[in-house]
Motif scaffolding. Sequence first.
Motif, mmCIF file in Angstrom:
data_model
loop_
_atom_site.group_PDB
_atom_site.id
_atom_site.type_symbol
_atom_site.label_atom_id
_atom_site.label_comp_id
_atom_site.label_asym_id
_atom_site.label_seq_id
_atom_site.Cartn_x
_atom_site.Cartn_y
_atom_site.Cartn_z
ATOM 1 N N ILE A 19 6.372 -7.061 1.695
ATOM 2 C CA ILE A 19 6.582 -5.658 1.285
ATOM 3 C C ILE A 19 5.578 -5.159 0.244
ATOM 4 O O ILE A 19 5.586 -3.973 -0.091
ATOM 5 N N ILE A 24 1.747 -2.861 5.317
ATOM 6 C CA ILE A 24 3.200 -2.693 5.465
ATOM 7 C C ILE A 24 3.650 -1.423 4.753
ATOM 8 O O ILE A 24 4.428 -0.623 5.294
ATOM 9 N N ILE A 25 3.142 -1.217 3.544
ATOM 10 C CA ILE A 25 3.508 -0.028 2.760
ATOM 11 C C ILE A 25 3.115 1.249 3.496
ATOM 12 O O ILE A 25 3.845 2.243 3.478
ATOM 13 N N ASP A 27 2.989 1.614 6.713
ATOM 14 C CA ASP A 27 3.829 1.756 7.906
ATOM 15 C C ASP A 27 5.263 2.008 7.438
ATOM 16 O O ASP A 27 6.033 1.073 7.199
ATOM 17 N N GLN A 28 5.634 3.294 7.302
ATOM 18 C CA GLN A 28 6.891 3.679 6.670
ATOM 19 C C GLN A 28 8.117 3.041 7.321
ATOM 20 O O GLN A 28 8.999 2.525 6.618
ATOM 21 N N ARG A 30 8.397 0.320 9.174
ATOM 22 C CA ARG A 30 8.443 -1.129 8.967
ATOM 23 C C ARG A 30 8.780 -1.453 7.512
ATOM 24 O O ARG A 30 9.526 -2.386 7.226
ATOM 25 N N TYR A 31 8.222 -0.659 6.599
ATOM 26 C CA TYR A 31 8.473 -0.883 5.179
ATOM 27 C C TYR A 31 9.962 -0.684 4.852
ATOM 28 O O TYR A 31 10.567 -1.499 4.138
ATOM 29 N N ASN A 35 12.369 -3.557 3.531
ATOM 30 C CA ASN A 35 12.990 -3.328 2.225
ATOM 31 C C ASN A 35 14.502 -3.515 2.302
ATOM 32 O O ASN A 35 15.121 -4.081 1.401
#
Length: 358
Positions: A19, A24-25, A27-28, A30-31, A35
């Motif tokens: 994370i 990853i950050i 890619d909303q 997936r993030y 999370n």
Amino acid sequence: MLEKIQIVKQRFDEVNDLIIQPDIISDQKRYIKLNKEYKDLKIIVDKGIIYKELLDNITEAEEIIADGSDAEMTEMAKMQLEDSKAQLPKIEEDIRFLLIPKDPDDAKNVVVEVRAGTGGDEASIFAGDLYRMYSKYCSDKKWSVDVVNMSEGTSGGFKEIIFEVSGEDVYGTMKFEAGVHRVQRVPQTETQGRVHTSAATVMVLPEAEEIDFELDMTEVRIERTTSTGPGGQSVNTTYSAIKLHHEPTGMIVSCQDQKSSHKNLEKALKVLRSRLYERELEKQRAADSEKRKSMVSSGDRSAKIRTYNYPQGRVTDHRIGLTLYDLSNIINGDIQKIIDELMLAENTELLKANDDVI
């Protein structure tokens, strides 16, 4: 159990590293998903730390008692042993429940559909009561409620009302409300004081994203019409109301709550996608009959799940045989105590079905 906790800890560490990665950050979706997984895993890891400390305390205390060379230390060790052993069963039970595989849909928002059933005008009034009950409950949970479409009853309430609920772990909580709700009371129109029985059906659909269910728009016919009913100057003057026809299934979804045709289309598509997604989930549940049998939240629409008896001030949930004489508070949104009991019953059943978890 320590082995299982260690496996969870390894995954927690992996997610913790993921994370903070730039890709990853950016890619909303997936993030957000990772999370959520991080938060869920952290609860288990934190419980695991407490569990390990208790086991270490027990081992340490037993060693001091076995040595017995220091009377004061031995007495303190006995107290530590007693205290740690008393805490251990509760922590073990908490971890057992946390290790039950979670339904991935539990974290989703929902589309709720409440429809008046048998009972005529009284059923519509009852459907309105249920909508208000859920609205107050959602407000207390800090969840947002957004009406998609409604058809008002002739004497109040709704023949049908569809609304979205957004928040944290909404489906995991609201899924227990799916089924037939029955009310027993004296209608306002009843002159001889006789108790009538009416019903309303509640459907709770996990909100389907495009990644969950791909809707083929070539199979959807879009009908644009003028809005009807209360709504101000734009009613009956602009073609903002939307009706979707899903040709393969015959499903029809209407939305006229918003003044904007685009927003109504967006809402209607969300409901249609959720209905179709729920159909696929229903097929999976039917294929796994043993699992369906064990789940109090199977969502069988024909099943009578709860009765609200006004003369007795009683609410009975038939799935678990729970009766509460607190109708006034419950119908005003205080349904968490019922949901808690249903969650406990479901978790107990799932534990029996997942003995290999430990």
